[in-house]
Design an enzyme around this catalytic site. Sequence first.
Site, PDB file in Angstrom:
ATOM      1  N   LYS A  20       0.913  -1.058  -0.065  1.00 11.71           N
ATOM      2  CA  LYS A  20      -0.038  -0.094  -0.062  1.00 11.71           C
ATOM      3  C   LYS A  20       0.801   1.279   0.071  1.00 11.71           C
ATOM      4  O   LYS A  20       1.811   1.479   0.946  1.00 11.71           O
ATOM      5  CB  LYS A  20      -0.954  -0.052   1.264  1.00 11.71           C
ATOM      6  N   GLY A  50      -2.649   8.117  -4.681  1.00 13.95           N
ATOM      7  CA  GLY A  50      -1.957   9.379  -5.109  1.00 13.95           C
ATOM      8  C   GLY A  50      -1.017   9.633  -4.240  1.00 13.95           C
ATOM      9  O   GLY A  50      -0.453   9.436  -3.089  1.00 13.95           O
ATOM     10  N   ASP A  51      -0.223  10.500  -4.713  1.00 18.06           N
ATOM     11  CA  ASP A  51       0.997  11.293  -4.115  1.00 18.06           C
ATOM     12  C   ASP A  51       1.184  12.559  -4.927  1.00 18.06           C
ATOM     13  O   ASP A  51       0.101  13.005  -5.509  1.00 18.06           O
ATOM     14  CB  ASP A  51       2.229  10.424  -3.911  1.00 18.06           C
ATOM     15  N   THR A  96      -4.544  13.672   5.168  1.00 19.00           N
ATOM     16  CA  THR A  96      -3.268  13.831   5.620  1.00 19.00           C
ATOM     17  C   THR A  96      -3.224  15.142   6.196  1.00 19.00           C
ATOM     18  O   THR A  96      -2.354  15.072   7.368  1.00 19.00           O
ATOM     19  CB  THR A  96      -2.293  13.779   4.335  1.00 19.00           C
ATOM     20  N   LYS A 134       5.394   1.797  -3.052  1.00 21.24           N
ATOM     21  CA  LYS A 134       5.302   3.077  -3.513  1.00 21.24           C
ATOM     22  C   LYS A 134       5.813   3.114  -5.051  1.00 21.24           C
ATOM     23  O   LYS A 134       6.436   1.963  -5.414  1.00 21.24           O
ATOM     24  CB  LYS A 134       6.386   4.212  -2.965  1.00 21.24           C
ATOM     25  N   LYS A 146       4.981   3.596   8.518  1.00 22.06           N
ATOM     26  CA  LYS A 146       3.954   4.172   8.741  1.00 22.06           C
ATOM     27  C   LYS A 146       2.505   3.392   8.514  1.00 22.06           C
ATOM     28  O   LYS A 146       1.684   3.651   9.304  1.00 22.06           O
ATOM     29  CB  LYS A 146       3.851   5.059   7.251  1.00 22.06           C
TER      30      LYS A 146
END
Length: 450
Positions: A89, A164-165, A208, A125, A113
């Site tokens: 994830k 997303g990032d 976030t 990632k 995390k």
Amino acid sequence: MSYSAQVIASLKEKNPSQNEFHQAVQEVLTSLQPLLDKEKKYEKYAILERLVVPERQIIFRVPWVDDNGKICVNYGYRIQFNTAIGPYKGGLRFHPSVNVGVIKFLGFEQVFKNSLTTLAMGGGKGGSDFDPKGKSDNEIMRFCQSFMNELYRHIGAHTDVPAGDIGVGGREIGYLFGQYKKLTNRFDGVLTGKGLNWGGSLARTEATGYGCVYFAQEMLKERGESLEGKVCAVSGAGNVAIYTIEKLYQVGAIPVTASDSKGMIYDKEGIDLALLKEIKEVRRESLESYVKAKKSAQYTAVSAYDKDCNGVWSVPCFAAFPSATQNELSAKDAQILLKNGCKCVSEGANMPSTNEAIDIFLQAKICYGPGKAANAGGVAVSGLEMAQNASMNPWSFEVVDSRLHEIMTNIYQNAAQTAKEFGDPTNLVMGANIAGFRKVADSMIDQGVV
């Protein structure tokens, strides 16, 4: 040489030029040493050697055609780091700075995390060196479709669930999901950050930023302080920064800064949130547009920043929220913040402070919330989105936000209690790293040498 130092030295030798990855590993492994000295089983089972090597690294070509008919080629990446406690994830980042080292650092951080959230999620990632800025919607759609033409082979609702990032928002997730659905003939909860009409979760966009503020509140509450009425500095102008600013207003604070790749704004009256959202979420313009509409604001270009400094951190504040990108807060910035009276730093970005800056904060014993703890709210709500997809039952904003607040409170308490256990109660870096590591490492031991 200690066990952790041996592994760090070997990692640097075998992975040259991956500076961000080296930095992330050094920060975690060094802080684990008190646990490693106490529990020799981790060395016996070679946990660190196994933990720093991704289970799988996927690098692929992404060809696409721009609006002028020119064929363009980018690199695509998916680093699947660890599945000891759940499926991979972690987000996808589209930015010119993306390379293997950056993705490995992000994936490594994600392992701990995700562990801290207590949800069943491993770490991974991905991304590309593609730059969405200045591209048309059709160009972005064609790129996303080409990217998914390879990625779909490696992901799934119980295998790997990207999100997303930087550079990947709701638009990009939509194009990626549409192509995944076409290629697989499946409607799975395989991506998070989806649109609300097709499986997304309320409060995911805000998660976030909101979570970062919740974490700051917990740190300050321990010391009898609060954010109410306090001036706060926020870096960034993307999703994390915008919703950090929004939540700061909701708790009575006064956020006065924002920044992007070209410069920063300082608005002593408080950032005009509606204007910021209009500029960044609708018009997709530089923050230079902000000062044209708000005469009370000052704009400073990056070229005018002092050497080795980020202009945002020169603004006197009670609390700082680094919410842009890695290594945006240097040792010099840390010293300036402390000199100007900063009492709290809560990280909304991934590894925004250099290791030297972290040392300065820890020595000063201010409230310092490391990214893997303070910014875990985004992936926590991604986990909640996965739960909603699995049950085909969407939750209200209030329910999701309440769960988010509970998760962030628990992350703080877990990190704080672990720090106390190892004799350094204000060191949430050590507390968060040991707490996240133990769950993953013990699971790896249980599952054998795989």
